[in-house]
Design a protein around this motif. Structure first.
Motif, PDB file in Angstrom:
ATOM      1  N   TRP A  86       0.818  -1.137  -0.165  1.00 40.27           N
ATOM      2  CA  TRP A  86       0.078   0.167  -0.109  1.00 40.27           C
ATOM      3  C   TRP A  86       0.668   1.112  -0.003  1.00 40.27           C
ATOM      4  CZ3 TRP A  86      -4.795  -0.222  -1.311  1.00 40.27           C
ATOM      5  CH2 TRP A  86      -5.465  -1.306  -1.004  1.00 40.27           C
ATOM      6  N   PHE A  87       1.883   1.174   0.894  1.00 42.65           N
ATOM      7  CA  PHE A  87       2.873   2.379   0.638  1.00 42.65           C
ATOM      8  C   PHE A  87       3.648   2.520  -0.742  1.00 42.65           C
ATOM      9  CE2 PHE A  87       2.151   1.558   5.158  1.00 42.65           C
ATOM     10  CZ  PHE A  87       2.078   2.903   5.721  1.00 42.65           C
ATOM     11  N   PHE A  88       4.116   1.461  -1.002  1.00 37.21           N
ATOM     12  CA  PHE A  88       4.858   1.302  -2.251  1.00 37.21           C
ATOM     13  C   PHE A  88       3.938   2.051  -3.409  1.00 37.21           C
ATOM     14  CE2 PHE A  88       6.492  -0.379  -6.126  1.00 37.21           C
ATOM     15  CZ  PHE A  88       7.874   0.046  -6.015  1.00 37.21           C
ATOM     16  N   PHE A  89       2.900   1.380  -3.705  1.00 36.36           N
ATOM     17  CA  PHE A  89       2.119   1.965  -4.983  1.00 36.36           C
ATOM     18  C   PHE A  89       1.355   3.084  -4.796  1.00 36.36           C
ATOM     19  CE2 PHE A  89       2.047  -2.914  -5.552  1.00 36.36           C
ATOM     20  CZ  PHE A  89       2.981  -3.007  -6.843  1.00 36.36           C
ATOM     21  N   GLY A  90       1.164   3.537  -3.701  1.00 35.74           N
ATOM     22  CA  GLY A  90       0.468   4.813  -3.351  1.00 35.74           C
ATOM     23  C   GLY A  90       1.723   5.846  -3.426  1.00 35.74           C
ATOM     24  N   ILE A  91       2.805   5.775  -2.938  1.00 36.63           N
ATOM     25  CA  ILE A  91       4.015   6.638  -3.308  1.00 36.63           C
ATOM     26  C   ILE A  91       4.290   6.683  -4.461  1.00 36.63           C
ATOM     27  CG2 ILE A  91       6.277   6.951  -2.696  1.00 36.63           C
ATOM     28  CD1 ILE A  91       5.835   6.709   0.242  1.00 36.63           C
ATOM     29  N   LEU A  92       4.315   5.426  -5.306  1.00 32.77           N
ATOM     30  CA  LEU A  92       4.681   5.271  -6.790  1.00 32.77           C
ATOM     31  C   LEU A  92       3.634   6.254  -7.488  1.00 32.77           C
ATOM     32  CD1 LEU A  92       6.172   3.443  -8.662  1.00 32.77           C
ATOM     33  CD2 LEU A  92       4.230   2.302  -9.178  1.00 32.77           C
ATOM     34  N   PHE A  93       2.398   6.311  -7.197  1.00 30.93           N
ATOM     35  CA  PHE A  93       1.466   7.068  -7.965  1.00 30.93           C
ATOM     36  C   PHE A  93       1.614   8.574  -7.721  1.00 30.93           C
ATOM     37  CE2 PHE A  93      -2.699   9.394  -8.092  1.00 30.93           C
ATOM     38  CZ  PHE A  93      -2.743   9.177  -9.429  1.00 30.93           C
ATOM     39  N   VAL A  94       1.812   8.837  -6.622  1.00 27.34           N
ATOM     40  CA  VAL A  94       1.992  10.568  -6.253  1.00 27.34           C
ATOM     41  C   VAL A  94       3.292  10.827  -6.431  1.00 27.34           C
ATOM     42  CG1 VAL A  94       2.506  11.697  -4.162  1.00 27.34           C
ATOM     43  CG2 VAL A  94       0.408  10.197  -3.887  1.00 27.34           C
ATOM     44  N   TYR A  95       4.269  10.053  -6.715  1.00 26.81           N
ATOM     45  CA  TYR A  95       5.763  10.467  -6.866  1.00 26.81           C
ATOM     46  C   TYR A  95       5.574  10.775  -8.420  1.00 26.81           C
ATOM     47  CZ  TYR A  95      10.668   9.435  -8.269  1.00 26.81           C
ATOM     48  OH  TYR A  95      11.718   9.574  -8.654  1.00 26.81           O
ATOM     49  N   TYR A  96       5.214   9.713  -9.267  1.00 25.23           N
ATOM     50  CA  TYR A  96       5.213  10.198 -10.854  1.00 25.23           C
ATOM     51  C   TYR A  96       4.115  11.291 -10.977  1.00 25.23           C
ATOM     52  CZ  TYR A  96       7.974   6.122 -12.323  1.00 25.23           C
ATOM     53  OH  TYR A  96       8.981   5.483 -12.224  1.00 25.23           O
ATOM     54  N   THR A  97       3.212  11.142 -10.535  1.00 28.64           N
ATOM     55  CA  THR A  97       2.100  12.420 -10.814  1.00 28.64           C
ATOM     56  C   THR A  97       2.511  13.887 -10.411  1.00 28.64           C
ATOM     57  OG1 THR A  97       0.366  10.872 -10.133  1.00 28.64           O
ATOM     58  CG2 THR A  97      -0.037  13.029 -10.083  1.00 28.64           C
ATOM     59  N   PHE A  98       3.278  13.880  -9.284  1.00 27.67           N
ATOM     60  CA  PHE A  98       3.924  15.144  -8.920  1.00 27.67           C
ATOM     61  C   PHE A  98       5.057  15.695  -9.789  1.00 27.67           C
ATOM     62  CE2 PHE A  98       7.151  17.540  -6.574  1.00 27.67           C
ATOM     63  CZ  PHE A  98       6.424  18.429  -6.048  1.00 27.67           C
ATOM     64  N   PHE A  99       5.997  14.774  -9.869  1.00 29.77           N
ATOM     65  CA  PHE A  99       7.203  15.165 -10.710  1.00 29.77           C
ATOM     66  C   PHE A  99       6.935  15.403 -12.115  1.00 29.77           C
ATOM     67  CE2 PHE A  99       9.756  13.608  -7.024  1.00 29.77           C
ATOM     68  CZ  PHE A  99      10.707  14.706  -6.860  1.00 29.77           C
ATOM     69  N   GLU A 100       5.972  14.445 -12.800  1.00 28.05           N
ATOM     70  CA  GLU A 100       5.759  14.832 -14.201  1.00 28.05           C
ATOM     71  C   GLU A 100       4.650  15.888 -14.373  1.00 28.05           C
ATOM     72  OE1 GLU A 100       4.585  11.240 -16.109  1.00 28.05           O
ATOM     73  OE2 GLU A 100       6.916  10.419 -15.655  1.00 28.05           O
ATOM     74  N   LEU A 101       3.840  16.239 -13.357  1.00 26.17           N
ATOM     75  CA  LEU A 101       2.962  17.342 -13.434  1.00 26.17           C
ATOM     76  C   LEU A 101       3.669  18.608 -13.335  1.00 26.17           C
ATOM     77  CD1 LEU A 101      -0.159  18.138 -14.056  1.00 26.17           C
ATOM     78  CD2 LEU A 101      -0.484  18.076 -11.490  1.00 26.17           C
ATOM     79  N   VAL A 102       4.523  18.610 -12.241  1.00 25.48           N
ATOM     80  CA  VAL A 102       5.296  19.873 -12.006  1.00 25.48           C
ATOM     81  C   VAL A 102       6.585  20.412 -12.847  1.00 25.48           C
ATOM     82  CG1 VAL A 102       6.343  21.194 -10.107  1.00 25.48           C
ATOM     83  CG2 VAL A 102       4.291  19.856  -9.559  1.00 25.48           C
ATOM     84  N   PHE A 103       7.394  19.258 -12.958  1.00 27.05           N
ATOM     85  CA  PHE A 103       8.670  19.350 -13.767  1.00 27.05           C
ATOM     86  C   PHE A 103       8.438  18.848 -15.106  1.00 27.05           C
ATOM     87  CE2 PHE A 103       9.528  19.233  -9.319  1.00 27.05           C
ATOM     88  CZ  PHE A 103       9.849  20.795  -8.845  1.00 27.05           C
ATOM     89  N   GLY A 104       7.614  17.843 -15.402  1.00 21.91           N
ATOM     90  CA  GLY A 104       7.717  17.340 -16.810  1.00 21.91           C
ATOM     91  C   GLY A 104       8.761  16.036 -16.946  1.00 21.91           C
ATOM     92  N   ARG A 105       9.288  15.723 -15.704  1.00 19.56           N
ATOM     93  CA  ARG A 105      10.366  14.618 -15.445  1.00 19.56           C
ATOM     94  C   ARG A 105      10.507  14.409 -14.140  1.00 19.56           C
ATOM     95  NH1 ARG A 105      15.626  17.774 -17.824  1.00 19.56           N
ATOM     96  NH2 ARG A 105      14.677  19.928 -17.434  1.00 19.56           N
TER      97      ARG A 105
END
Length: 125
Positions: A47-66
């Motif tokens: 639950w922690f791994f997949f939750g953080i995976l989703f938030v990690y990719y969403t945040f970085f790709e939305l804000v920085f594009g990478r």
């Protein structure tokens, strides 16, 4: 626009997965402290791994594009036309990454399923 190769994708995957694992492990251990001493409900590490995976990719790709791995390999996520991806494209990319079959579509489409369904490409900058 020069599309990245499979080696760059693999390196991005390994670096980002390592960072996500470290963040998830820290969150899991912190949560387990509260489970032990404060009676919080216990959750599996997944639950922690997949939750953080989703938030990690969403945040970085939305804000920085990478992501941090894409900074390391000088690559960036863009639409097929070369512009910045929309919110829905980033969310689709992040959701499809949660499936285990994402990477197995590279031989069929020439790119992972998350790129195909979101209409994005990974380019060198």
């Amino acid at each position: 626009m020069r599309i990245v190769g499979d080696g760059t994708r693999a390196l991005n995957f390994f670096i980002d997965t390592l960072l996500v694992f470290l963040l998830a492990y820290a969150g899991f251990k912190t949560w387990n402290f509260y489970v032990m001493y404060w009676g919080y409900p216990a959750y599996n590490f997944g639950w922690f791994f997949f939750g953080i995976l989703f938030v990690y990719y969403t945040f970085f790709e939305l804000v920085f594009g990478r992501t941090p791995a894409k900074w390391f390999t000088y690559s960036k996520v863009v639409t097929a036309k070369g512009s910045r991806p929309a919110l829905w494209q980033i969310l689709v990319r992040s959701l499809v990454r949660l499936t285990i079959v994402d990477m197995f579509f590279i031989p069929f489409f020439g790119k992972p399923l998350h790129d195909k369904l979101s209409g994005t490409v990974l380019i060198e900058i």
